[in-house]
Design an enzyme around this catalytic site. Structure first.
Site, PDB file in Angstrom:
ATOM      1  CG  ASP A 208     -11.678  35.463 -27.534  1.00  0.00           C
ATOM      2  OD1 ASP A 208     -11.591  35.164 -28.729  1.00  0.00           O
ATOM      3  OD2 ASP A 208     -10.762  35.259 -26.706  1.00  0.00           O
ATOM      4  CD  GLU A 446     -13.042  42.106 -20.704  1.00  0.00           C
ATOM      5  OE1 GLU A 446     -13.072  42.340 -21.920  1.00  0.00           O
ATOM      6  OE2 GLU A 446     -12.084  41.559 -20.157  1.00  0.00           O
ATOM      7  CE1 TYR A 499      -5.919  37.898 -20.818  1.00  0.00           C
ATOM      8  CE2 TYR A 499      -7.641  39.558 -20.629  1.00  0.00           C
ATOM      9  CZ  TYR A 499      -7.230  38.238 -20.560  1.00  0.00           C
ATOM     10  OH  TYR A 499      -8.129  37.255 -20.228  1.00  0.00           O
ATOM     11  CD  GLU A 535     -11.226  37.341 -18.570  1.00  0.00           C
ATOM     12  OE1 GLU A 535     -10.546  37.758 -19.541  1.00  0.00           O
ATOM     13  OE2 GLU A 535     -12.455  37.185 -18.609  1.00  0.00           O
TER      14      GLU A 535
HETATM   15  C1  GCB Z   1     -11.069  38.880 -22.139  1.00  0.00           C
HETATM   16  C2  GCB Z   1     -12.373  38.190 -22.224  1.00  0.00           C
HETATM   17  C3  GCB Z   1     -12.227  36.734 -22.632  1.00  0.00           C
HETATM   18  C4  GCB Z   1     -11.183  36.605 -23.736  1.00  0.00           C
HETATM   19  C5  GCB Z   1      -9.855  37.085 -23.199  1.00  0.00           C
HETATM   20  C6  GCB Z   1      -8.770  37.040 -24.287  1.00  0.00           C
HETATM   21  O1  GCB Z   1     -10.961  39.928 -21.559  1.00  0.00           O
HETATM   22  O2  GCB Z   1     -13.130  38.288 -21.051  1.00  0.00           O
HETATM   23  O3  GCB Z   1     -13.469  36.258 -23.067  1.00  0.00           O
HETATM   24  O4  GCB Z   1     -11.085  35.297 -24.222  1.00  0.00           O
HETATM   25  O5  GCB Z   1      -9.974  38.410 -22.774  1.00  0.00           O
HETATM   26  O6  GCB Z   1      -8.035  36.060 -24.367  1.00  0.00           O
HETATM   27  O7  GCB Z   1      -8.717  37.970 -25.073  1.00  0.00           O
END
Ligand code: GCB
Length: 641
Positions: A208, A446, A499, A535
């Protein structure tokens, strides 16, 4: 008689015999520094440039563009180095270009370098994405597979061939990703002429961030004498107030350790050994001690003689003395518990893309210190060496990640991918092993670790990395899918990205306390290893407001953070050893329906202005620092940054 090349190389061998057994690389990669025996000449600035837009992208090789000046074989444009080429022009086909691009520059080499046969002249490229081939005056001198890491070639004999000729450096760089590159990718051709123009193809990627390309870090020439210090490995340890600074080196070397005032605190002329420092000043992270980031200088001086001359080489390495250990619930730096309160970053900015940029770097460090961040992870690839030097100088702790991001296709777990991945770890550890700030290696982000071949792949990779550097723990970064745990049995620390209320149950903040608690309890229950929330976050478009909070507003981003913090505050009393926000700043991504001119999970905008979430985090990080560290006196006035 000139010194034979092999005898002329004095490698400073590293401490661990096992390193030699597993590392496939046969030279060091010390950062080029000036000294009484070494000169450095930067070749940054304007280069000639041409993208090979021929249908097979191979005209440059077929017509041997490297044989004469690039301007003689076709049109050229100006291209700055270092910079990504993508955002420099108004040409959309260059922004999204895939294939070979050609850079060229003529250099005036100091006459003395040419006249003195006892001088080695080395051409070094800090990084170029991804595959590079380099020629000097039409002769190929090296090629390198992979972005983010430096490569070199000795060019002295070539430039001495005809000293009247200018030294013409040609670098061809190809950003095509395959299932075996890091990161992996693949090219898909679309042959349906009712839908796509002739020759249409796309590069699929599984990560991403925008796949910026070009020469991203400095290109330079540097000199050493013919007999030179090729590599140094320093491992530090301490017991009570005494330090064992261990390194091993060739017998004719002398190592002198000097404190900040230039006073010698230890020295040795043994080939390998222990430098003992009494009353040591340890290297402490920012906000953990009143005098953080103390650096000694280790001067390595080599003397060698052959039948005609005596060579002396001097290399000075900054050395921070600290230890790192991991227990089942703690991360210890100098035997004290360390809690990571920091960020994930990207090398990314307007216009220059991933190109190295001092003003941006210094600004980012000022923001990190303002925020009260004590750490970051080099998501998702190794950052420039100068950034790690800043971390050493400022006490910012680093989780150093290799470009193993987006390993999602089962074919990327095969032997050729693994071989390349091991080689990249060799190059990464060789480059970054002496940074006190680097406390852990991350081998991947990941990956599709639920796939059966992932077990052998990560077992091999993690074992290899530990053998390369037994002094640091190793991790790989997993996501909230608990099935993706192949690899977890081999790591020292579990790093989890999640997330909740964003990709899962979007808009439902109320799920965070339950799902986050379950996440931690599952991972700890199974592996009894300390966990970092590596994250978490939410997109916020700066200036979008909504109360009650809705997704993409600054209020929603704040609310996600606060909900995570409540759970983190419970779990950090047990086994959670850190939290790293995704992301420090907004950054560019590929175009797609989930990204509005890039990823907006930054707590700062791409221009480095704070969103509301930055103030939430700043308040929290300073509070955490007050609880867990010993703040330097000057930090009572954090607003002075
Ligand atoms: C993740 C990734 C990261 C993305 C982020 C997102 O898990 O490691 O590279 O930018 O989520 O914002 O989706």
């Amino acid at each position: 008689m000139p010194v034979p090349a092999r005898l002329g190389v004095f490698r400073v061998l590293c401490l661990f015999a096992v390193f030699e057994a597993v590392c496939l690389l046969d030279t060091g990669m010390l950062f080029p520094r000036e000294s009484s025996s070494r000169e450095v000449k930067e070749l940054n600035g304007r280069w000639d440039f041409r993208a090979d837009k021929s249908p097979n992208r191979n005209q440059g090789f077929e017509k041997a563009w490297y044989k004469s000046r690039l301007a003689e074989t076709g049109p050229v444009i100006d291209m700055p180095v270092p910079a990504s080429y993508n955002d420099i022009t108004q040409d959309p086909t260059l922004r999204d270009f895939i294939g070979w691009v050609w850079y060229e520059r003529e250099v005036v080499v100091p006459a003395r370098w040419i006249a003195d046969e006892g001088t080695r002249v080395v051409l070094r490229v800090g990084s170029a994405h991804y595959y590079s081939v380099v020629w000097v005056n039409g002769v190929k001198v090296t090629e390198h597979n992979g972005g983010h890491l430096p490569f070199e070639a000795e060019i002295g004999s070539l430039i001495r061939k005809d000293p009247t000729q200018p030294c013409r450096i040609t670098i061809a760089v190809n950003n095509t990703l395959t299932l075996d590159t890091l990161p992996p990718g693949n090219i898909q051709h679309m042959d349906d002429h009712t839908k796509y123009p002739d020759g249409f193809f796309v590069q699929n990627i599984y990560f991403d961030f925008f796949n910026y390309a070009g020469i991203h870090r400095s290109v330079l020439l540097y000199t050493t004498p013919k007999a030179y210090v090729d590599d140094i490995t320093v491992v530090t340890d301490f017991l009570d107030n005494t330090v064992n600074l261990k390194s091993s080196f060739f017998t004719t070397l002398k190592a002198t350790l000097m404190d900040k005032n230039g006073r010698c605190v230890a020295s040795s002329s043994e080939p390998s050994g222990v430098l003992k420092v009494v009353d040591v000043n340890l290297w402490w992270p920012y906000l953990m001690h009143e005098n953080p980031a103390y650096l000694y200088s280790m001067e390595v001086r080599l003397m060698a003689t052959d039948s005609r001359s005596t060579y002396e080489d001097v290399y000075t390495l900054p050395v921070g003395i600290r230890t790192v250990n991991v227990t089942s619930t703690q991360f210890l730096i100098n035997n004290k518990p360390f809690y990571f309160h920091g960020v994930n970053k990207h090398e990314d900015s307007d216009i220059r893309g991933k190109g190295f940029d001092w003003p941006l770097i210094v600004k980012d460090f000022n923001l990190l210190k303002w925020l009260g961040a004590n750490s970051f992870r080099t998501s998702h690839y190794p950052y420039a060496e100068e950034i790690l030097q800043m971390c050493d100088r400022h006490g910012i702790v680093v989780i150093d990640e290799c470009p193993g991001v987006g390993i999602k296709d089962i074919r990327s777990f095969g032997n050729s991918s693994l071989t390349h991945h091991l080689a990249v770890m060799d190059e990464l550890v060789r480059r970054d092993k002496n940074h006190a700030s680097v406390v852990m290696w991350s081998v991947a982000n990941e990956p599709a670790a639920e796939m059966p071949p992932a077990d052998f792949y990560f077992k091999t990779l993690i074992k290899h990395t530990k053998a390369l550097d037994p002094s640091r723990p190793v991790t790989f970064i997993t996501d909230s899918n608990y099935a993706r745990d192949r690899g977890a049995p081999y790591v020292d620390v579990i790093c989890v990205n999640s997330y909740f209320s964003w990709y899962h149950d979007p808009g439902h903040l109320e799920v965070i306390p339950i799902q986050l608690k379950t996440q931690f309890e599952n991972w700890y229950g199974k592996y009894q290893k300390p966990i970092i929330q590596s994250e978490y976050g939410a997109d916020a478009v700066a200036g979008f407001h909504s109360d009650p909070p809705v997704m993409f507003s600054e209020e929603y981003q704040k609310a996600v953070l606060q909900s995570y913090h409540n759970v983190l505050d419970q779990k950090r009393k047990q086994y959670v050893i850190g939290e790293l926000i995704w992301n420090f700043a907004d950054f560019m991504t590929v175009q797609g329906i989930t990204r509005v001119v890039g990823n907006k999970k930054g707590i700062f905008t791409r221009e480095r202005q704070p969103k509301a979430a930055a103030f939430i985090l700043k308040e929290r990080y300073w509070r955490l620092a007050n609880e867990t560290g010993r703040l330097p006196v000057w930090t009572k006035y954090p607003c002075s940054f």
